[in-house]
Design a protein around this motif. Sequence first.
Motif: not given
Length: 128
Positions: A64-65, A69-74, A100-102
């Motif tokens: 969920r968090q 990032g997934t949408i912008s990378f895709g 990958f901020s974590g």
Amino acid sequence: MMSFEMNDRKKIGLGLTGFGVFFSFLGMILMFDKGLLAMGNILFVSGVSLTIGLKSTMQFFMKRQNYKGTISFGAGFFFVVIGWPILGMMLETYGFFVLFSGFWPTLAVFAQKIPVLSWIIQQPYIRS
């Protein structure tokens, strides 16, 4: 300790990830060549999938968090493939940092263990 063993699948995955980063870097150096950038993206994603496994990759990208990032990378991947490499790489870079901020604290601890790099990081103007 079972997850840290290097089998052939993980070795191939790390190689593909490395080649993906290399081709993406080369594509940016050569004035955002869309062919090299697309090949770098495909190799990077397939390398990560082979390294950590398909199920773990899907779980990571579908957290969920990590949706932003997934949408912008895709979306960036899509824009690179259709021929808009600058916009695509900007979206991918944003998505990469969000996804990958974590891992940045882990990377900082690792960097402090490298002899020359740790001395550079310890300098007061960098530490602040």
